[in-house]
Design a protein around this motif. Structure first.
Motif, mmCIF file in Angstrom:
data_model
loop_
_atom_site.group_PDB
_atom_site.id
_atom_site.type_symbol
_atom_site.label_atom_id
_atom_site.label_comp_id
_atom_site.label_asym_id
_atom_site.label_seq_id
_atom_site.Cartn_x
_atom_site.Cartn_y
_atom_site.Cartn_z
ATOM 1 N N ASN A 23 57.412 -47.464 18.876
ATOM 2 C CA ASN A 23 58.220 -47.871 19.978
ATOM 3 C C ASN A 23 59.466 -46.983 20.707
ATOM 4 O O ASN A 23 59.703 -47.056 21.593
ATOM 5 C CB ASN A 23 58.377 -49.827 19.737
ATOM 6 C CG ASN A 23 58.416 -50.230 21.467
ATOM 7 O OD1 ASN A 23 57.586 -49.397 22.828
ATOM 8 N ND2 ASN A 23 59.629 -50.744 21.874
ATOM 9 N N LYS A 24 60.076 -47.083 19.183
ATOM 10 C CA LYS A 24 61.415 -45.900 19.519
ATOM 11 C C LYS A 24 61.101 -44.899 19.998
ATOM 12 O O LYS A 24 62.450 -44.205 20.984
ATOM 13 C CB LYS A 24 62.124 -45.572 18.150
ATOM 14 C CG LYS A 24 63.134 -47.275 17.314
ATOM 15 C CD LYS A 24 63.322 -47.090 16.508
ATOM 16 C CE LYS A 24 64.295 -48.571 15.715
ATOM 17 N NZ LYS A 24 63.036 -49.511 15.752
ATOM 18 N N PRO A 27 58.431 -45.866 24.506
ATOM 19 C CA PRO A 27 58.814 -47.904 24.459
ATOM 20 C C PRO A 27 57.393 -47.993 25.474
ATOM 21 O O PRO A 27 57.025 -47.625 26.529
ATOM 22 C CB PRO A 27 60.035 -47.484 25.736
ATOM 23 C CG PRO A 27 60.939 -46.753 24.966
ATOM 24 C CD PRO A 27 60.118 -45.595 25.155
ATOM 25 N N ALA A 46 72.570 -44.415 19.721
ATOM 26 C CA ALA A 46 71.799 -43.413 20.332
ATOM 27 C C ALA A 46 72.330 -42.121 20.749
ATOM 28 O O ALA A 46 71.363 -41.264 20.887
ATOM 29 C CB ALA A 46 70.958 -43.882 21.349
ATOM 30 N N LEU A 52 68.134 -43.022 15.969
ATOM 31 C CA LEU A 52 67.601 -43.526 15.901
ATOM 32 C C LEU A 52 66.131 -43.148 15.509
ATOM 33 O O LEU A 52 65.565 -44.233 15.151
ATOM 34 C CB LEU A 52 67.706 -44.005 17.484
ATOM 35 C CG LEU A 52 69.000 -45.396 17.696
ATOM 36 C CD1 LEU A 52 68.944 -45.774 19.037
ATOM 37 C CD2 LEU A 52 68.411 -46.159 16.779
ATOM 38 N N TYR A 53 66.145 -41.765 15.771
ATOM 39 C CA TYR A 53 64.660 -41.005 15.637
ATOM 40 C C TYR A 53 64.576 -41.058 14.016
ATOM 41 O O TYR A 53 63.516 -41.450 13.729
ATOM 42 C CB TYR A 53 64.842 -39.982 16.200
ATOM 43 C CG TYR A 53 64.833 -39.745 17.505
ATOM 44 C CD1 TYR A 53 63.927 -40.520 18.315
ATOM 45 C CD2 TYR A 53 65.658 -39.523 18.059
ATOM 46 C CE1 TYR A 53 63.838 -40.166 19.491
ATOM 47 C CE2 TYR A 53 66.661 -39.158 19.699
ATOM 48 C CZ TYR A 53 64.906 -39.756 20.806
ATOM 49 O OH TYR A 53 64.984 -40.072 21.678
ATOM 50 N N ALA A 56 63.475 -44.897 13.472
ATOM 51 C CA ALA A 56 61.941 -44.874 13.677
ATOM 52 C C ALA A 56 60.920 -43.858 13.077
ATOM 53 O O ALA A 56 60.077 -44.570 12.375
ATOM 54 C CB ALA A 56 61.952 -44.002 15.382
#
Length: 124
Positions: A23-24, A27, A46, A52-53, A56
């Protein structure tokens, strides 16, 4: 370690990690608007362009490891700091959405306990 309960916990945690990790990147689950402090924190992560990647990616890899039953003791150790940070984020910045964080930490804690004999060489 191979009990039905442990298997259910492992699979449930793997599915949660895989779904939220994917979902990251793409979405497909609409997330509620977080409080301002939480939104600011997530926006700053972000803006780095990678944090965030990376999180994830680790969630997806750990989820796949749990679902495929490969290197499970290693996977749950990798997940420990991630799950703790998820819990702390929600405790301090987004309390209304803390339920999933508690579930992830609890499932990870159960698996760490179930695989505790695998970690004994680390402490000898």
């Amino acid at each position: 370690m191979n009990s039905q309960f442990t298997k259910i916990v492992r699979i449930l945690l793997g599915v949660i990690l895989l779904v939220f990790g994917l979902n990251k990147f793409h979405p497909f689950i609409p997330l509620p608007q977080p409080p301002e402090a939480a939104a600011n924190f997530m926006n700053s992560l972000a803006e780095t362009g990678y944090v965030l990647y990376v999180v994830a990616f680790f969630e997806i890899v750990i989820g796949i490891m749990l679902l495929s039953k490969k290197w499970v003791p290693f996977a749950i150790l990798l997940l420990a700091p991630i799950s703790l940070n998820i819990l702390l984020f929600h405790m301090f910045l987004d309390v209304p959405a803390i339920a999933t964080a508690i579930v992830v930490v609890a499932l990870n804690g159960i698996l760490i306990y179930k695989y505790r004999q695998k970690y004994s060489p680390l402490f000898s």
